[in-house]
Design an enzyme around this catalytic site. Structure first.
Site, PDB file in Angstrom:
ATOM      1  N   ARG A   1      30.750  12.971  25.403  1.00  0.00           N
ATOM      2  CA  ARG A   1      32.071  12.448  25.009  1.00  0.00           C
ATOM      3  C   ARG A   1      32.891  12.101  26.248  1.00  0.00           C
ATOM      4  O   ARG A   1      33.553  11.074  26.312  1.00  0.00           O
ATOM      5  CB  ARG A   1      32.801  13.469  24.136  1.00  0.00           C
ATOM      6  CG  ARG A   1      32.568  13.325  22.654  1.00  0.00           C
ATOM      7  CD  ARG A   1      31.084  13.290  22.266  1.00  0.00           C
ATOM      8  NE  ARG A   1      30.893  13.279  20.828  1.00  0.00           N
ATOM      9  CZ  ARG A   1      30.737  14.385  20.091  1.00  0.00           C
ATOM     10  NH1 ARG A   1      30.690  15.581  20.664  1.00  0.00           N
ATOM     11  NH2 ARG A   1      30.571  14.293  18.787  1.00  0.00           N
TER      12      ARG A   1
ATOM     13  N   GLU B   1      25.399  16.552  11.456  1.00  0.00           N
ATOM     14  CA  GLU B   1      26.330  15.511  11.046  1.00  0.00           C
ATOM     15  C   GLU B   1      25.660  14.136  10.968  1.00  0.00           C
ATOM     16  O   GLU B   1      26.076  13.189  11.625  1.00  0.00           O
ATOM     17  CB  GLU B   1      27.526  15.472  12.012  1.00  0.00           C
ATOM     18  CG  GLU B   1      28.314  16.766  11.968  1.00  0.00           C
ATOM     19  CD  GLU B   1      29.477  16.796  12.946  1.00  0.00           C
ATOM     20  OE1 GLU B   1      30.512  17.372  12.606  1.00  0.00           O
ATOM     21  OE2 GLU B   1      29.355  16.259  14.071  1.00  0.00           O
TER      22      GLU B   1
ATOM     23  N   GLU C   1      35.752  15.912  23.418  1.00  0.00           N
ATOM     24  CA  GLU C   1      36.569  14.784  22.949  1.00  0.00           C
ATOM     25  C   GLU C   1      37.965  14.821  23.581  1.00  0.00           C
ATOM     26  O   GLU C   1      38.508  13.781  23.951  1.00  0.00           O
ATOM     27  CB  GLU C   1      36.711  14.806  21.423  1.00  0.00           C
ATOM     28  CG  GLU C   1      35.460  14.442  20.661  1.00  0.00           C
ATOM     29  CD  GLU C   1      34.643  15.659  20.261  1.00  0.00           C
ATOM     30  OE1 GLU C   1      34.695  16.677  20.992  1.00  0.00           O
ATOM     31  OE2 GLU C   1      33.943  15.582  19.235  1.00  0.00           O
TER      32      GLU C   1
ATOM     33  N   ASP D   1      25.257  11.030  22.629  1.00  0.00           N
ATOM     34  CA  ASP D   1      26.078  11.027  21.407  1.00  0.00           C
ATOM     35  C   ASP D   1      26.529   9.599  21.133  1.00  0.00           C
ATOM     36  O   ASP D   1      26.156   8.672  21.874  1.00  0.00           O
ATOM     37  CB  ASP D   1      27.275  11.996  21.544  1.00  0.00           C
ATOM     38  CG  ASP D   1      27.623  12.632  20.202  1.00  0.00           C
ATOM     39  OD1 ASP D   1      27.872  11.888  19.245  1.00  0.00           O
ATOM     40  OD2 ASP D   1      27.617  13.875  20.115  1.00  0.00           O
TER      41      ASP D   1
ATOM     42  N   ASP E   1      36.790  23.941  22.512  1.00  0.00           N
ATOM     43  CA  ASP E   1      37.746  22.830  22.444  1.00  0.00           C
ATOM     44  C   ASP E   1      38.921  23.198  21.543  1.00  0.00           C
ATOM     45  O   ASP E   1      39.979  22.579  21.629  1.00  0.00           O
ATOM     46  CB  ASP E   1      37.071  21.537  21.957  1.00  0.00           C
ATOM     47  CG  ASP E   1      36.235  21.707  20.696  1.00  0.00           C
ATOM     48  OD1 ASP E   1      35.695  22.821  20.476  1.00  0.00           O
ATOM     49  OD2 ASP E   1      36.119  20.730  19.931  1.00  0.00           O
TER      50      ASP E   1
ATOM     51  N   HIS F   1      24.611  10.899  15.396  1.00  0.00           N
ATOM     52  CA  HIS F   1      25.225  10.902  16.731  1.00  0.00           C
ATOM     53  C   HIS F   1      24.441   9.993  17.680  1.00  0.00           C
ATOM     54  O   HIS F   1      24.178  10.351  18.834  1.00  0.00           O
ATOM     55  CB  HIS F   1      25.301  12.328  17.287  1.00  0.00           C
ATOM     56  CG  HIS F   1      26.326  13.170  16.592  1.00  0.00           C
ATOM     57  ND1 HIS F   1      27.676  13.050  16.845  1.00  0.00           N
ATOM     58  CD2 HIS F   1      26.219  14.118  15.623  1.00  0.00           C
ATOM     59  CE1 HIS F   1      28.335  13.908  16.078  1.00  0.00           C
ATOM     60  NE2 HIS F   1      27.487  14.560  15.324  1.00  0.00           N
TER      61      HIS F   1
ATOM     62  N   TRP G   1      26.190  26.665  13.858  1.00  0.00           N
ATOM     63  CA  TRP G   1      27.529  26.237  14.300  1.00  0.00           C
ATOM     64  C   TRP G   1      28.539  26.171  13.177  1.00  0.00           C
ATOM     65  O   TRP G   1      29.731  26.279  13.398  1.00  0.00           O
ATOM     66  CB  TRP G   1      27.448  24.885  15.010  1.00  0.00           C
ATOM     67  CG  TRP G   1      27.287  23.676  14.128  1.00  0.00           C
ATOM     68  CD1 TRP G   1      26.125  23.169  13.629  1.00  0.00           C
ATOM     69  CD2 TRP G   1      28.331  22.808  13.648  1.00  0.00           C
ATOM     70  NE1 TRP G   1      26.367  22.051  12.889  1.00  0.00           N
ATOM     71  CE2 TRP G   1      27.715  21.806  12.874  1.00  0.00           C
ATOM     72  CE3 TRP G   1      29.723  22.778  13.808  1.00  0.00           C
ATOM     73  CZ2 TRP G   1      28.434  20.782  12.251  1.00  0.00           C
ATOM     74  CZ3 TRP G   1      30.445  21.762  13.195  1.00  0.00           C
ATOM     75  CH2 TRP G   1      29.813  20.783  12.419  1.00  0.00           C
TER      76      TRP G   1
HETATM   77  C1  ACM Z   1      28.573  20.249  15.986  1.00  0.00           C
HETATM   78  O1  ACM Z   1      29.623  20.780  16.313  1.00  0.00           O
HETATM   79  N1  ACM Z   1      28.584  19.108  15.287  1.00  0.00           N
HETATM   80  C2  ACM Z   1      27.296  20.822  16.335  1.00  0.00           C
END
Ligand code: ACM
Length: 551
Positions: A157, A324, A467, A186, A417, A257, A390
């Site tokens: 990121r 995701e 990010e 990503d 973060d 991603h 996660w």
């Molecule tokens: C993640 O935070 N999408 C692994």
């Protein structure tokens, strides 16, 4: 008993009641490296030699710091355990650092540095010439709770230049953390040179502009952003980390991603439903719909990528993401639907599973193991795969109970973060509020696990997604001081249950530790909150109405 403000706290410290005192390092202090500890000795000389200005010449004798590997230490405290004695109680040594392996000796040396005071973490001597470098007489016996004690750095990121990654290896080592998980690819950038697919970096490593701050922010940074590591850079990072007993685990995120890869090579995307030739490296944050097409060409392409990755990273584990991955394009794509029918899988989750299983087998054939985010459980977990849990504990619990190894990194506890205080003052206040104390009370092992399942929890990891961290100093701010609390959780075998942990004692030791972080040049979040320059104009103020911005 004086614990000397060590972080992470060791299992046991003992002071000799009959002779309190100090051993002082001076011009005559030598380093006596016994077989297998030569690398540790070299680093000890480099770090303590620079900080103290002392020669610390090789040699045995009554004023020697002896480094050696001791089978009894391994039996008692494991390969990463160590016993450190500074009180002359070990024959033929002023100071003895005995480890279960070279790694254990190295962790013992980190304790030795902490005992010498904050200036032992500097790169050149400060203070008057001839100042004392006193080591209090003490015996420390220690060994880690988990073999995987990790930090994820998201260099996709926001790119972190190589020197900053090397610096983070040093910071991990100073906290007895031993895994650096590099999130290399990503939607927003591809950060590793792949010689056979040069557009991955020529195109995929660069983006024209960047969303500034949280996802809903109206602001953009119009400065192009990017960067990548060459093969030589990666080899340097891996070797530098290995010398410090830190393993680098690469992550190549598939099948989601992946927009940066698709921007570089449009045939990797779902070309029958998206004009992938028009895609650019993504400039915003969130979950992106542009995922890889489930074709043989995609598999062959990523096998090529991974061949180079395996050549560069000796890590037994290779992280293939798997998180995701929205299924909308696969649902809409006739080609993906034909693939589902051809493979005989039930649905789009089955396609995801097909990707993961393919590479699980492919890695296993090459003597490596796949690790992925807990979404890889959906549609059937590949045999032998390990899971980074996660989205909470549930995925990790299910995986451990099914006999898969697990690294616990639940976003509710160890996503660095996320904001570290309530209110509006945090630079970009996203996610859960997770204070230093919250991280100190993070427990990697869910109590309901059976002993057999608990044995599959091989460790814990804190994740620094970037990010909202666009510089090294912003990464430091989010990561520290919380990484010190995380290190204690991951290292300390004797830590009580979360509610019973003595956070006041940890805070007291942190007073000394902040001085070490100062000497190391870390831009941590000050205990009193961000300094004025650490706040962010434009994204930190309370909006005219409504709560503070969030993701
Ligand atoms: C993640 O935070 N999408 C692994």
């Amino acid at each position: 008993m004086d614990d000397h403000d060590l972080i992470p706290a060791p299992r046991r410290t003992a002071c000799r009641a009959d002779s309190p005192g100090y051993f002082s390092l001076d011009e005559d202090t030598t380093v006596d490296a016994r077989p297998g500890t030569e690398g540790v000795a070299r680093l000890l000389r480099a770090s303590l030699g620079a900080a103290t200005g002392l020669p610390l010449a090789p040699g045995a004798g009554p004023r020697a710091i002896v480094l050696r590997i001791g089978p009894d230490v391994e039996r008692e405290y494991g390969p990463e355990g160590y016993r450190l004695s500074t009180d002359g109680s070990v024959a033929d040594a002023a100071v003895a650092v005995e480890g279960g392996s070279a790694a254990g000796v190295f962790w013992g040396v980190q304790t030795l540095r902490q005992l010498l005071g904050p200036d032992a973490h500097r790169r050149a001597p400060v203070g008057p010439p001839g100042r004392d470098w006193d080591l209090p007489y003490v015996t420390v016996e220690d060994g880690p709770r988990f073999p995987w004690r990790g930090l994820l750095l998201d260099v996709a990121r926001h790119f972190l230049p190589k020197d900053d990654v090397l610096r983070y290896v040093d910071l991990l080592a100073a906290h007895k953390l031993n895994v650096l998980h590099l999130h290399l690819t990503d939607d927003q950038g591809w950060r590793i040179e792949i010689e056979r697919h040069p557009r991955l970096t020529a195109v995929g490593a660069w983006r024209a502009r960047t969303k500034h701050g949280h996802r809903a922010s109206p602001l953009w940074n119009d400065t192009p952003h990017g960067g990548y590591y060459t093969h030589a850079d990666i080899r340097e990072i891996v070797a530098y980390a290995a010398e410090r007993h830190v393993r680098v685990v690469p992550e190549i995120d598939i099948p989601g991603h992946a927009q940066a890869a698709i921007a570089a090579y449009p045939h990797l995307g779902n070309t029958d439903v998206v004009d992938t030739a028009a895609l650019r490296v993504w400039d915003s944050w969130g979950v992106n719909p542009n995922v890889l097409a489930p074709t043989d060409a995609t598999l062959r392409f990523f096998e090529g990528v991974l061949e180079e990755v395996l050549d560069l990273f000796p890590s037994p584990f290779v992280h293939l993401g798997g998180d995701e991955c929205p299924k909308d394009q696969w649902k809409a794509s006739p080609a993906a639907q034909a693939r589902i029918a051809e493979l005989g899988v039930a649905d789009e989750d089955g396609l995801q599973s097909w990707f993961v299983r393919h590479f699980d087998r492919w890695l296993a054939e090459r003597g490596r193991r796949l690790i992925g985010w807990d979404e890889i459980l959906e549609g059937g977990l590949a045999p032998g795969a390990a899971v980074s849990s996660w989205r909470g504990y549930a995925g990790g619990i299910a995986a451990a109970e099914a006999g898969h190894d697990v690294v616990m990194c639940p976003e509710q506890h160890v996503y660095l973060d996320h904001r570290q205080a309530p209110g509006d003052d945090e630079p970009v206040p996203i996610g859960y509020v997770r204070t230093l104390e919250d991280v100190y009370r993070f427990e990697p092992l869910p109590p309901q696990l059976s002993p057999e399942a608990a044995a599959h929890v091989i460790g814990a990891q804190a994740n620094a997604w970037t990010e909202v961290m666009d510089s090294r100093s912003r990464v430091d701010y989010q990561v520290f001081p919380r990484l010190a609390a995380f290190a204690e959780v991951a290292w300390c075998a004797g830590l009580p249950a979360p509610a019973e942990r003595d956070f006041a004692d940890f805070e007291r030791r942190m007073t000394a530790h902040y001085a070490r972080l100062d000497a190391l040049g870390v831009d941590y979040r000050p205990p009193g909150g961000p300094l004025p320059w650490q706040r962010r104009p434009g994204v930190t103020g309370r909006p005219a109405e409504g709560p503070p911005p969030n993701v």
